[in-house]
Design an enzyme around this catalytic site. Structure first.
Site, PDB file in Angstrom:
ATOM      1  N   ASN A  10      -4.434  -1.709 -24.121  1.00  0.00           N
ATOM      2  CA  ASN A  10      -3.855  -0.424 -23.722  1.00  0.00           C
ATOM      3  C   ASN A  10      -3.113  -0.636 -22.415  1.00  0.00           C
ATOM      4  O   ASN A  10      -3.734  -0.774 -21.351  1.00  0.00           O
ATOM      5  CB  ASN A  10      -4.967   0.619 -23.568  1.00  0.00           C
ATOM      6  CG  ASN A  10      -4.446   1.965 -23.100  1.00  0.00           C
ATOM      7  OD1 ASN A  10      -3.236   2.214 -23.102  1.00  0.00           O
ATOM      8  ND2 ASN A  10      -5.348   2.838 -22.690  1.00  0.00           N
ATOM      9  N   TRP A  11      -1.781  -0.640 -22.484  1.00  0.00           N
ATOM     10  CA  TRP A  11      -0.981  -0.928 -21.297  1.00  0.00           C
ATOM     11  C   TRP A  11      -0.830   0.283 -20.377  1.00  0.00           C
ATOM     12  O   TRP A  11      -0.261   0.165 -19.304  1.00  0.00           O
ATOM     13  CB  TRP A  11       0.399  -1.442 -21.720  1.00  0.00           C
ATOM     14  CG  TRP A  11       0.355  -2.758 -22.441  1.00  0.00           C
ATOM     15  CD1 TRP A  11      -0.748  -3.526 -22.704  1.00  0.00           C
ATOM     16  CD2 TRP A  11       1.462  -3.474 -22.996  1.00  0.00           C
ATOM     17  NE1 TRP A  11      -0.405  -4.658 -23.387  1.00  0.00           N
ATOM     18  CE2 TRP A  11       0.954  -4.660 -23.586  1.00  0.00           C
ATOM     19  CE3 TRP A  11       2.836  -3.239 -23.066  1.00  0.00           C
ATOM     20  CZ2 TRP A  11       1.765  -5.593 -24.217  1.00  0.00           C
ATOM     21  CZ3 TRP A  11       3.650  -4.162 -23.698  1.00  0.00           C
ATOM     22  CH2 TRP A  11       3.127  -5.327 -24.272  1.00  0.00           C
ATOM     23  N   LYS A  12      -1.308   1.432 -20.835  1.00  0.00           N
ATOM     24  CA  LYS A  12      -1.254   2.666 -20.041  1.00  0.00           C
ATOM     25  C   LYS A  12       0.175   2.885 -19.511  1.00  0.00           C
ATOM     26  O   LYS A  12       1.129   2.539 -20.192  1.00  0.00           O
ATOM     27  CB  LYS A  12      -2.307   2.625 -18.945  1.00  0.00           C
ATOM     28  CG  LYS A  12      -3.723   2.368 -19.515  1.00  0.00           C
ATOM     29  CD  LYS A  12      -4.808   2.577 -18.515  1.00  0.00           C
ATOM     30  CE  LYS A  12      -6.167   2.317 -19.152  1.00  0.00           C
ATOM     31  NZ  LYS A  12      -7.285   2.585 -18.236  1.00  0.00           N
ATOM     32  N   HIS A 102      -8.604   9.282 -25.222  1.00  0.00           N
ATOM     33  CA  HIS A 102      -8.923   8.451 -24.065  1.00  0.00           C
ATOM     34  C   HIS A 102      -9.369   9.344 -22.913  1.00  0.00           C
ATOM     35  O   HIS A 102      -8.887  10.458 -22.739  1.00  0.00           O
ATOM     36  CB  HIS A 102      -7.701   7.622 -23.656  1.00  0.00           C
ATOM     37  CG  HIS A 102      -8.023   6.527 -22.700  1.00  0.00           C
ATOM     38  ND1 HIS A 102      -8.219   6.749 -21.350  1.00  0.00           N
ATOM     39  CD2 HIS A 102      -8.202   5.189 -22.889  1.00  0.00           C
ATOM     40  CE1 HIS A 102      -8.495   5.603 -20.757  1.00  0.00           C
ATOM     41  NE2 HIS A 102      -8.491   4.641 -21.666  1.00  0.00           N
ATOM     42  N   GLU A 104      -8.746   9.370 -19.884  1.00  0.00           N
ATOM     43  CA  GLU A 104      -7.682   9.803 -18.982  1.00  0.00           C
ATOM     44  C   GLU A 104      -6.917  10.986 -19.563  1.00  0.00           C
ATOM     45  O   GLU A 104      -6.487  11.877 -18.824  1.00  0.00           O
ATOM     46  CB  GLU A 104      -6.747   8.617 -18.692  1.00  0.00           C
ATOM     47  CG  GLU A 104      -7.422   7.551 -17.841  1.00  0.00           C
ATOM     48  CD  GLU A 104      -6.816   6.172 -17.967  1.00  0.00           C
ATOM     49  OE1 GLU A 104      -7.398   5.237 -17.388  1.00  0.00           O
ATOM     50  OE2 GLU A 104      -5.788   6.007 -18.664  1.00  0.00           O
ATOM     51  N   GLU A 174     -15.953   3.810 -24.352  1.00  0.00           N
ATOM     52  CA  GLU A 174     -15.519   3.461 -23.009  1.00  0.00           C
ATOM     53  C   GLU A 174     -16.314   4.265 -21.981  1.00  0.00           C
ATOM     54  O   GLU A 174     -15.990   5.436 -21.729  1.00  0.00           O
ATOM     55  CB  GLU A 174     -14.030   3.761 -22.838  1.00  0.00           C
ATOM     56  CG  GLU A 174     -13.116   2.925 -23.691  1.00  0.00           C
ATOM     57  CD  GLU A 174     -11.676   3.030 -23.212  1.00  0.00           C
ATOM     58  OE1 GLU A 174     -11.090   1.993 -22.875  1.00  0.00           O
ATOM     59  OE2 GLU A 174     -11.155   4.153 -23.153  1.00  0.00           O
ATOM     60  N   GLY A 180     -11.433   0.527 -15.205  1.00  0.00           N
ATOM     61  CA  GLY A 180     -10.608   0.240 -14.039  1.00  0.00           C
ATOM     62  C   GLY A 180     -11.376   0.084 -12.742  1.00  0.00           C
ATOM     63  O   GLY A 180     -10.787   0.002 -11.668  1.00  0.00           O
ATOM     64  N   SER A 220     -13.264  -2.385 -18.248  1.00  0.00           N
ATOM     65  CA  SER A 220     -13.174  -3.609 -17.435  1.00  0.00           C
ATOM     66  C   SER A 220     -13.539  -4.858 -18.237  1.00  0.00           C
ATOM     67  O   SER A 220     -14.260  -5.733 -17.755  1.00  0.00           O
ATOM     68  CB  SER A 220     -14.051  -3.485 -16.186  1.00  0.00           C
ATOM     69  OG  SER A 220     -13.600  -2.435 -15.355  1.00  0.00           O
ATOM     70  N   GLY A 241      -7.942  -2.817 -20.885  1.00  0.00           N
ATOM     71  CA  GLY A 241      -7.000  -2.158 -19.987  1.00  0.00           C
ATOM     72  C   GLY A 241      -6.264  -3.155 -19.127  1.00  0.00           C
ATOM     73  O   GLY A 241      -5.337  -3.822 -19.562  1.00  0.00           O
ATOM     74  N   GLY A 242      -6.680  -3.290 -17.869  1.00  0.00           N
ATOM     75  CA  GLY A 242      -5.960  -4.118 -16.904  1.00  0.00           C
ATOM     76  C   GLY A 242      -5.730  -5.550 -17.346  1.00  0.00           C
ATOM     77  O   GLY A 242      -4.655  -6.114 -17.092  1.00  0.00           O
TER      78      GLY A 242
END
Length: 260
Positions: A10-12, A102, A104, A174, A180, A220, A241-242
């Site tokens: 997920n590149w957000k 998600h 967010e 999640e 993150g 993470s 994610g990151g």
């Protein structure tokens, strides 16, 4: 039952078209030589404006090694919904998956369980696979309501879906406190929660659907954690994610999942 693992990135809200194309090119080059028989499904979810550029690049990969996902969709087909995107618009880019629910989206944009259920239905009606996210806050975990909270999220998301539709779907657990933050939920605890999710799916759609549905861990995820996570009985992959924003780290996570 053998469930094919998924590693989804997920590149957000990162990377313009040129940056997205460079990233997917780097990922493609690193997975091209891997044994396709052992390869998990590899999925990337760029921003809407980069879907075309990324789709063009993954077409060079061949054999369906990398699949494309969108980060969201609206449940209406068209209309006066400024800033939203409809399912037909996404289908132009050969989308295989769409992430919904998600944390967010829930936290910053007020998405409800009812909205997520509507999105799941639209996605499945159009032959695409939803990745339905769920998870608890740190406060909810400390209050001991993790299982009840997640059960409600899953029950509401799957409401009105057939057993076959549930089987096709993907769930991503999640824990919000691990997204993150650099904190990772202990693998055995993540597996326990995912087993709980599977039991909720069984209650809603039957044992066959519960055995078939793939449930991912997100929060993470790193190359250093993936092997232990994938060794768990009920973890079928990761929503990354990151670490998905760097070709090297994402490719290492893919490699780590190949022993499942």
């Amino acid at each position: 039952m053998t469930r094919k693992p998924i590693i989804a990135g997920n590149w957000k809200m990162h990377n313009n078209c040129a940056q997205s194309k460079e990233l997917i090119k780097g990922i493609r080059e690193k997975v091209d030589g891997l044994d396709i028989a052992k390869l998990p499904e590899i999925v990337v979810a760029p921003v809407f404006t980069s879907l075309g550029a990324v789709n063009e690049e993954i077409c060079h990969c061949g054999c369906g090694r990398i699949k494309l996902a969108a980060q969201n969709v609206y449940y209406e087909a068209k209309g006066a919904f400024t800033g939203e995107i409809a399912i037909d618009m996404l289908k132009d880019f050969e989308i295989s998956y769409i992430i919904i629910g998600h944390s967010e989206r829930r936290q910053y944009f007020g998405e409800t369980d009812e909205m997520i259920n509507k999105k799941a239905k639209v996605i499945l009606d159009n032959g695409i696979i939803p990745i339905i996210c769920c998870g608890e806050t740190l406060e909810q975990r400390e209050q001991g309501v993790t299982d009840a909270h997640i059960a409600k999220q899953i029950s509401e998301a799957l409401k009105g879906l057939s057993a076959d539709e549930v089987k096709k779907s993907v769930i991503a657990y999640e824990p919000i406190w691990a997204i993150g933050t650099g904190k990772t939920c202990d693998s055995t605890e993540a597996n326990r929660v995912i087993k709980h999710i599977r039991s909720v799916v069984e209650k809603e759609a039957g044992k066959e659907a519960a055995d078939a549905i793939r449930i991912l861990y997100g929060g993470s995820v790193k190359p250093e954690t993936i092997v232990e996570q994938m060794a768990q009985s009920d973890i079928d992959g990761a929503l990354v994610g990151g670490a998905s924003l760097k070709a090297d780290s994402f490719a290492e996570i893919v490699k780590g999942a190949m022993a499942k």
